[in-house]
Design an enzyme around this catalytic site. Structure first.
Site, PDB file in Angstrom:
ATOM      1  CD  GLU A 243      19.115 -23.100 -16.132  1.00  0.00           C
ATOM      2  OE1 GLU A 243      17.899 -23.295 -16.147  1.00  0.00           O
ATOM      3  OE2 GLU A 243      19.886 -23.595 -15.274  1.00  0.00           O
TER       4      GLU A 243
ATOM      5  CG  ASP B  65      -0.195  -0.102   2.521  1.00  0.00           C
ATOM      6  OD1 ASP B  65       0.541   0.843   2.846  1.00  0.00           O
ATOM      7  OD2 ASP B  65      -0.336  -1.128   3.233  1.00  0.00           O
TER       8      ASP B  65
END
Ligand code: GLA
Length: 726
Positions: free
Chosen positions: A613, A533
């Site tokens: 990777e 928030d």
């Protein structure tokens, strides 16, 4: 720009693209007269229609005039129990037990700059802000209100806050005090909310408003995974680029209520503020209460523009970012790699694999302190466990720094484990009611942060740790909802203050930490995104978006989050496959593309990756660093909807429109799929863009006709288009 028409008592707030207006009428009732696309102004109370409506009463000043009713007039801040039967903005109770609030306007002030709210997070900024304060009073109870309005023109942002003061000689109980009331003189609107649960936060839900009240709320003590204190009201047909929409956000991290009411007149009222559930604040004579800030953006042109305005305002005028003007580091976190099973060698091993790939910050997650070998013990004892980390941080941090990385750590200050020295010494410091068994959450209890001695102790021990080594970053976690909300430090008639006092206590410590360690980047976390928030963002420039690190689930979570919050606020990491939460295997390329729609980092043991990777990771990190400004601070466009389309796509455009990055992730591949083009947004129509260093495409063509999109075969493939104007 704020324009006052003193003669007609009309207050008009203009932003770049919108206008907001209210008027104190002949009875000094503050009416809301307009909010929408920017207009010239004038007195828009002419839009208001007066008619006698059965069972809508008339205040005494109206005399015989049955067409004047608080129940039918659009109110700026609704009264209680005196004739408006829609949602009340405020409720208070003097000793006689009456719950009536009749608010009349007594004056106003106009100020340059932005107001601030003591003890509460709020938007900030300099002279580009203007502030209007409107004074209201209930003259019987002598309770006065100041309605604050902050105007940030460039972001179409209007902030609001409310201060209540008891001027009477006896105490008054404040039972409700909304931060925002917004009456629309129309009813044909949709209500959009962002809902979910732990590991599935902020999934968008949209429904037309029906007669009556529809609401989302939190009663968990945090803003919660389940509903976000950000909501939208919009025209039925509104989409990314068309239609009026109104975003309303609460700058608050505790219990909230966002309620939309479609009334008898088929118009709407939106209310946003602290949840009245379990809220009762005693206002002693002369005492005041400040409701948290709410912020509004209206976009006449769809959600995209509304989001970009919120993003800009949050980045520039809400977040205190120690990395302002600099790049935030790319991090690696050990949580999913090790959970509690680590020692110094293991951590250094993870960092050693990460450093050559360009990763810059190592974050030691949960498990480094006290007897914290599982999530059943140790919380509250903030001293390094030297069995795991011999020599403490003084030994570990230099080892990380020798690899060329900075160091960060995890804390969870608001909590205590029963198996901890802190709990054994101070069992009464945990929230629990007398003579009643209490509930555990993740086997832990919540500390009573309304009490200063509790906060002082916890902060004191954390401060010592932070000062003991070179700490660049802190992950502030919070892993359960509040129950048994009772404090031994408050009298019986003030227990209704506890939920809010808890939040104020959290803000107090965050403020102290920010003051004492201004260089530390704090990442908020609450079991992932349970406290995502604007209140937290004021202190913590980024928040871990979700404990769900599955790249495909993350598409929906990050999509919903992006309606209000900027990319730079969304903590997002590449994690190992099969994913720990879903078991899904998504290619490394795609995991990188999705994490790059947030703050970007890794959360895995890179010692277990293949050389290919590693090469991919190296490329991803280099690409992210090269395009950091564009990715983190560019204008954000949603190009596809993960709930509706077989792929999700988004785009960042530099403010000068010379560069753009389009990211696409396919999540549903089928044989014989239709050919697709994707239309880009926000480009300069006259510019020629080179796409991925190859073909050149005109901006107008890319926006109007689109780009032919090859859907790569295979599961969960992705692509990125980097556009640079020639
Ligand atoms: C929460 C967080 C995780 C991790 C764990 C540690 O669940 O969201 O990222 O830090 O706690 O216990």
């Amino acid at each position: 720009m704020i324009v006052l028409d003193q003669e007609n008592k009309v207050f008009t707030l203009h932003t770049q693209n919108t206008t907001y207006q209210m008027k104190a009428d002949h009875n000094r009732v503050l009416l809301h007269t307009y909010y929408g696309p920017r207009i010239r102004g004038g007195d828009l109370s002419r839009l208001i229609q007066y008619a006698d409506r059965g069972f809508s009463p008339n205040p005494s000043e109206a005399g015989d005039n049955r067409t004047y009713s608080l129940d039918t007039l659009p109110q700026e801040y609704s009264s209680c129990g005196v004739g408006d039967f829609r949602l009340p903005s405020i409720e208070f109770e003097p000793e006689d037990g009456s719950r009536l609030a009749d608010l009349r306007c007594t004056g106003y002030e106009l100020k340059k700059g932005k107001y601030s709210l003591p003890g509460l997070p709020a938007f900030f900024g300099g002279e580009e802000w203007e502030t209007l304060v409107i004074h209201l009073i209930d003259s019987t109870c002598k309770v006065s209100l100041k309605l604050y309005y902050g105007v940030l023109e460039r972001c179409d942002l209007i902030t609001r806050a409310v201060q209540v003061v008891n001027h009477g000689s006896r105490p008054v109980q404040l039972r409700r005090c909304a931060s925002l009331c917004l009456d629309f003189q129309r009813g044909d609107m949709d209500f959009i909310t962002f809902n979910g649960c732990h590991a599935q936060e902020r999934n968008l839900d949209r429904a037309p408003l029906r007669q009556g009240v529809q609401s989302v709320e939190s009663v968990r003590g945090t803003s919660s995974h389940h509903h976000n204190p950000f909501v939208i009201l919009c025209e039925h047909g509104a989409d990314e680029d068309y239609g009026a929409c109104y975003g309303a956000m609460l700058v608050y991290s505790g219990n909230f209520l966002a309620a939309a009411e479609r009334t008898q007149l088929e118009n709407n009222r939106l209310l946003l503020g602290i949840n009245p559930y379990h809220f009762c604040w005693t206002l002693a004579p002369g005492a005041g209460f400040t409701a948290p800030e709410a912020a509004l953006v209206c976009s006449p042109q769809g959600f995209g523009q509304m989001s970009r305005q919120f993003h800009r305002a949050i980045r520039e005028n809400l977040i205190h970012d120690p990395c302002r003007g600099k790049r935030r580091p790319v991090l690696i976190n050990n949580w999913e790699a090790t959970e509690f099973r680590f020692d110094a060698d293991k951590l250094v091993g993870i960092a050693r694999a990460a450093a050559p790939l360009g990763i810059e910050l190592f974050v030691m997650d949960d498990g480094w302190f006290g007897c914290r070998d599982s999530d059943r013990s140790g919380l509250g004892d903030w001293s390094v466990n030297e069995e795991k980390l011999p020599g403490g941080l003084g030994a570990l941090v230099p080892k990380i720094e020798n690899l060329g990385m900075s160091f960060g750590l995890w804390i969870e200050p608001e909590m205590v484990s029963e198996d901890s020295a802190l709990y054994r010494a101070h069992p009464d410091w945990a929230l629990q009611a007398p003579n009643r068994p209490f509930a555990r959450g993740r086997s832990q209890l919540v500390l009573d942060f309304s009490r200063k001695e509790v906060r002082d102790h916890v902060y004191g021990s954390i401060k010592q740790v932070l000062a003991s080594a070179d700490i660049a970053y802190v992950k502030w976690d919070m892993n359960r909802s509040l129950t048994d909300v009772w404090s031994s430090a408050l009298p019986a008639d003030r227990q209704g203050e506890l939920f809010h006092r808890f939040v104020l206590g959290v803000y107090d410590i965050l403020e102290r930490m920010r003051r004492d360690f201004p260089h530390i980047l704090i990442e908020g976390c609450c079991g992932g995104g349970g406290r995502f928030d604007a209140g937290m963002l004021y202190y913590t420039p980024q928040i871990w978006c979700s404990d769900n690190t599955d790249a495909i689930d993350r598409l929906a979570i990050q999509y919903g989050t992006s309606f209000c919050y900027p990319v730079s606020a969304m903590g997002a990491h590449v994690s190992a496959v099969p994913n720990q939460q879903t078991g899904r295997c998504v290619p490394m390329e795609t995991r990188g593309v999705v994490a790059m729609a947030g703050t970007f980092g890794y959360e895995m043991d890179l010692n277990h990756t293949t050389p290919e990777e590693k090469e991919t990771i190296k490329r991803q990190v280099a690409f992210f660093k090269e395009h950091y400004e564009l990715i983190q601070r560019g204008d954000y466009y949603r190009l596809a909807d993960p709930f509706r389309d077989p792929f999700t796509a988004w785009e960042q455009v530099s403010p000068d429109r010379r560069e753009a990055l389009v990211s696409l992730v396919s999540h549903s591949n089928h044989a014989a799929a239709p050919f697709r083009t994707i239309r880009l947004k926000g480009l300069d129509p006259d510019a020629q863009y080179r796409v991925n260093g190859e073909e050149v495409w005109p901006g107008d063509v890319l926006m109007a006709a689109g780009w032919p999109m090859p859907m790569p075969a295979g599961d969960y493939r992705s692509m990125q288009l980097y556009l640079r104007a020639e």
